[in-house]
Design a protein around this motif. Structure first.
Motif, PDB file in Angstrom:
ATOM      1  N   ASN A  40       0.620  -0.742  -0.351  1.00  0.00           N
ATOM      2  CA  ASN A  40       0.303  -0.095  -0.220  1.00  0.00           C
ATOM      3  C   ASN A  40       0.502   1.307  -0.118  1.00  0.00           C
ATOM      4  OD1 ASN A  40      -2.793   0.372  -0.204  1.00  0.00           O
ATOM      5  ND2 ASN A  40      -3.040   1.038   2.069  1.00  0.00           N
ATOM      6  N   ILE A  41       1.877   1.196   0.754  1.00  0.00           N
ATOM      7  CA  ILE A  41       2.666   2.212   1.057  1.00  0.00           C
ATOM      8  C   ILE A  41       3.473   2.283  -0.427  1.00  0.00           C
ATOM      9  CG2 ILE A  41       4.789   3.372   1.836  1.00  0.00           C
ATOM     10  CD1 ILE A  41       2.525   3.438   3.600  1.00  0.00           C
ATOM     11  N   LEU A  42       3.773   1.211  -1.375  1.00  0.00           N
ATOM     12  CA  LEU A  42       5.381   1.705  -1.994  1.00  0.00           C
ATOM     13  C   LEU A  42       3.355   1.913  -3.877  1.00  0.00           C
ATOM     14  CD1 LEU A  42       7.003  -1.561  -2.234  1.00  0.00           C
ATOM     15  CD2 LEU A  42       7.567   1.072  -1.897  1.00  0.00           C
ATOM     16  N   ARG A  43       2.071   1.907  -3.317  1.00  0.00           N
ATOM     17  CA  ARG A  43       1.126   2.256  -4.199  1.00  0.00           C
ATOM     18  C   ARG A  43       0.808   3.540  -4.015  1.00  0.00           C
ATOM     19  NH1 ARG A  43      -1.477  -3.298  -3.055  1.00  0.00           N
ATOM     20  NH2 ARG A  43      -1.372  -4.116  -4.834  1.00  0.00           N
ATOM     21  N   ARG A  44       0.980   4.370  -3.506  1.00  0.00           N
ATOM     22  CA  ARG A  44       1.357   5.752  -2.826  1.00  0.00           C
ATOM     23  C   ARG A  44       2.249   6.004  -3.294  1.00  0.00           C
ATOM     24  NH1 ARG A  44      -1.868   5.695   2.831  1.00  0.00           N
ATOM     25  NH2 ARG A  44      -4.025   4.629   2.301  1.00  0.00           N
ATOM     26  N   PHE A  45       3.326   6.286  -2.649  1.00  0.00           N
ATOM     27  CA  PHE A  45       4.862   6.448  -3.041  1.00  0.00           C
ATOM     28  C   PHE A  45       5.309   6.772  -4.680  1.00  0.00           C
ATOM     29  CE2 PHE A  45       9.312   6.512  -4.079  1.00  0.00           C
ATOM     30  CZ  PHE A  45       9.630   7.297  -4.198  1.00  0.00           C
ATOM     31  N   GLY A  46       4.708   5.387  -5.891  1.00  0.00           N
ATOM     32  CA  GLY A  46       4.572   4.993  -6.778  1.00  0.00           C
ATOM     33  C   GLY A  46       3.203   6.099  -7.980  1.00  0.00           C
ATOM     34  N   GLY A  47       2.115   6.290  -6.835  1.00  0.00           N
ATOM     35  CA  GLY A  47       1.256   7.333  -7.460  1.00  0.00           C
ATOM     36  C   GLY A  47       1.691   9.013  -7.458  1.00  0.00           C
ATOM     37  N   GLY A  48       2.783   8.853  -6.336  1.00  0.00           N
ATOM     38  CA  GLY A  48       3.211  11.131  -6.017  1.00  0.00           C
ATOM     39  C   GLY A  48       3.765  10.596  -6.941  1.00  0.00           C
ATOM     40  N   LEU A  49       4.728   9.723  -7.722  1.00  0.00           N
ATOM     41  CA  LEU A  49       5.679   9.745  -8.503  1.00  0.00           C
ATOM     42  C   LEU A  49       5.006  10.407  -9.937  1.00  0.00           C
ATOM     43  CD1 LEU A  49       8.358   7.329  -7.431  1.00  0.00           C
ATOM     44  CD2 LEU A  49       8.217   9.736  -7.973  1.00  0.00           C
ATOM     45  N   VAL A  50       4.014   9.723  -9.958  1.00  0.00           N
ATOM     46  CA  VAL A  50       3.526  10.181 -11.295  1.00  0.00           C
ATOM     47  C   VAL A  50       2.651  10.867 -10.933  1.00  0.00           C
ATOM     48  CG1 VAL A  50       1.129   8.884 -12.961  1.00  0.00           C
ATOM     49  CG2 VAL A  50       3.107   6.971 -12.371  1.00  0.00           C
ATOM     50  N   VAL A  51       1.886  11.521 -10.431  1.00  0.00           N
ATOM     51  CA  VAL A  51       1.475  12.362 -10.637  1.00  0.00           C
ATOM     52  C   VAL A  51       2.011  13.811 -10.734  1.00  0.00           C
ATOM     53  CG1 VAL A  51      -0.006  14.039  -9.035  1.00  0.00           C
ATOM     54  CG2 VAL A  51      -0.690  11.529  -9.470  1.00  0.00           C
ATOM     55  N   ALA A  52       3.375  13.874  -9.143  1.00  0.00           N
ATOM     56  CA  ALA A  52       4.200  14.936 -10.083  1.00  0.00           C
ATOM     57  C   ALA A  52       4.884  14.559 -10.740  1.00  0.00           C
ATOM     58  CB  ALA A  52       5.868  15.072  -8.770  1.00  0.00           C
ATOM     59  N   GLY A  53       5.561  13.932 -11.759  1.00  0.00           N
ATOM     60  CA  GLY A  53       5.579  13.932 -13.257  1.00  0.00           C
ATOM     61  C   GLY A  53       4.586  14.497 -14.156  1.00  0.00           C
ATOM     62  N   VAL A  54       3.517  13.834 -14.163  1.00  0.00           N
ATOM     63  CA  VAL A  54       2.437  14.284 -14.986  1.00  0.00           C
ATOM     64  C   VAL A  54       2.083  15.857 -14.999  1.00  0.00           C
ATOM     65  CG1 VAL A  54      -0.285  14.353 -15.084  1.00  0.00           C
ATOM     66  CG2 VAL A  54       1.616  12.413 -15.450  1.00  0.00           C
ATOM     67  N   VAL A  55       2.132  16.742 -13.778  1.00  0.00           N
ATOM     68  CA  VAL A  55       2.326  18.002 -13.083  1.00  0.00           C
ATOM     69  C   VAL A  55       3.343  19.024 -13.932  1.00  0.00           C
ATOM     70  CG1 VAL A  55       2.604  19.730 -11.336  1.00  0.00           C
ATOM     71  CG2 VAL A  55       1.087  17.583 -11.273  1.00  0.00           C
ATOM     72  N   ILE A  56       4.709  18.446 -13.682  1.00  0.00           N
ATOM     73  CA  ILE A  56       5.917  18.729 -14.585  1.00  0.00           C
ATOM     74  C   ILE A  56       5.690  18.322 -16.010  1.00  0.00           C
ATOM     75  CG2 ILE A  56       8.310  18.793 -14.769  1.00  0.00           C
ATOM     76  CD1 ILE A  56       8.511  17.666 -12.108  1.00  0.00           C
ATOM     77  N   TYR A  57       5.241  17.364 -16.029  1.00  0.00           N
ATOM     78  CA  TYR A  57       5.519  17.934 -17.960  1.00  0.00           C
ATOM     79  C   TYR A  57       4.507  18.438 -18.279  1.00  0.00           C
ATOM     80  CZ  TYR A  57       3.880  15.635 -22.763  1.00  0.00           C
ATOM     81  OH  TYR A  57       3.606  15.684 -23.414  1.00  0.00           O
ATOM     82  N   TYR A  58       3.183  18.711 -18.028  1.00  0.00           N
ATOM     83  CA  TYR A  58       2.041  19.707 -17.710  1.00  0.00           C
ATOM     84  C   TYR A  58       2.677  21.577 -18.366  1.00  0.00           C
ATOM     85  CZ  TYR A  58      -2.399  22.051 -18.614  1.00  0.00           C
ATOM     86  OH  TYR A  58      -3.070  22.825 -18.467  1.00  0.00           O
ATOM     87  N   MET A  59       3.322  21.382 -16.585  1.00  0.00           N
ATOM     88  CA  MET A  59       3.802  22.548 -16.350  1.00  0.00           C
ATOM     89  C   MET A  59       4.994  23.067 -18.022  1.00  0.00           C
ATOM     90  SD  MET A  59       4.224  22.553 -12.741  1.00  0.00           S
ATOM     91  CE  MET A  59       4.474  24.110 -12.151  1.00  0.00           C
ATOM     92  N   LEU A  60       5.395  22.038 -17.853  1.00  0.00           N
ATOM     93  CA  LEU A  60       6.767  22.118 -19.266  1.00  0.00           C
ATOM     94  C   LEU A  60       6.037  22.808 -20.433  1.00  0.00           C
ATOM     95  CD1 LEU A  60       9.814  20.002 -17.829  1.00  0.00           C
ATOM     96  CD2 LEU A  60       9.744  23.080 -17.750  1.00  0.00           C
ATOM     97  N   ARG A  61       5.080  21.131 -21.019  1.00  0.00           N
ATOM     98  CA  ARG A  61       4.405  21.879 -21.775  1.00  0.00           C
ATOM     99  C   ARG A  61       3.878  23.264 -22.642  1.00  0.00           C
ATOM    100  NH1 ARG A  61       5.948  19.792 -26.646  1.00  0.00           N
ATOM    101  NH2 ARG A  61       3.809  18.952 -27.620  1.00  0.00           N
ATOM    102  N   LYS A  62       3.041  23.442 -20.854  1.00  0.00           N
ATOM    103  CA  LYS A  62       2.727  24.769 -21.638  1.00  0.00           C
ATOM    104  C   LYS A  62       3.333  26.443 -21.660  1.00  0.00           C
ATOM    105  CE  LYS A  62      -2.026  24.377 -21.532  1.00  0.00           C
ATOM    106  NZ  LYS A  62      -2.869  24.337 -22.910  1.00  0.00           N
ATOM    107  N   THR A  63       4.909  25.912 -21.055  1.00  0.00           N
ATOM    108  CA  THR A  63       5.377  26.615 -20.920  1.00  0.00           C
ATOM    109  C   THR A  63       6.433  27.011 -22.334  1.00  0.00           C
ATOM    110  OG1 THR A  63       6.142  26.585 -18.584  1.00  0.00           O
ATOM    111  CG2 THR A  63       8.059  27.769 -19.479  1.00  0.00           C
ATOM    112  N   ILE A  64       6.496  25.721 -22.891  1.00  0.00           N
ATOM    113  CA  ILE A  64       7.324  25.637 -23.841  1.00  0.00           C
ATOM    114  C   ILE A  64       6.823  25.239 -25.124  1.00  0.00           C
ATOM    115  CG2 ILE A  64       9.217  24.280 -25.083  1.00  0.00           C
ATOM    116  CD1 ILE A  64       9.962  23.377 -22.696  1.00  0.00           C
ATOM    117  N   GLY A  65       5.389  25.060 -25.081  1.00  0.00           N
ATOM    118  CA  GLY A  65       4.708  24.664 -26.850  1.00  0.00           C
ATOM    119  C   GLY A  65       3.548  26.277 -26.732  1.00  0.00           C
TER     120      GLY A  65
END
Length: 65
Positions: A40-65
């Motif tokens: 359960n803890i590993l799933r939460r940790f992995g999910g947090g990493l996925v969410v952080a990656g998507v947010v960073i990708y979205y922010m960079l995509r909006k800034t660069i694109g």
């Protein structure tokens, strides 16, 4: 595949390789302690990493694109 994806993958591999290359003992201890965590803890940790990656990708995509 888009070259940006390949560049991102290359950067991930470089960053992932720094731990075992520079601090092998510390890296080994960290991996051993992660192995002791519950699923359960590993799933939460992995999910947090996925969410952080998507947010960073979205922010960079909006800034660069």
């Amino acid at each position: 595949m888009n070259s940006t994806i390949w560049l991102a993958l290359a950067l991930v591999l470089v960053l992932e390789g720094l731990g075992p290359m520079l601090y092998p003992r510390l890296w080994r201890r960290m991996i051993a302690s992660l192995a002791l965590l519950s699923d359960n803890i590993l799933r939460r940790f992995g999910g947090g990493l996925v969410v952080a990656g998507v947010v960073i990708y979205y922010m960079l995509r909006k800034t660069i694109g």
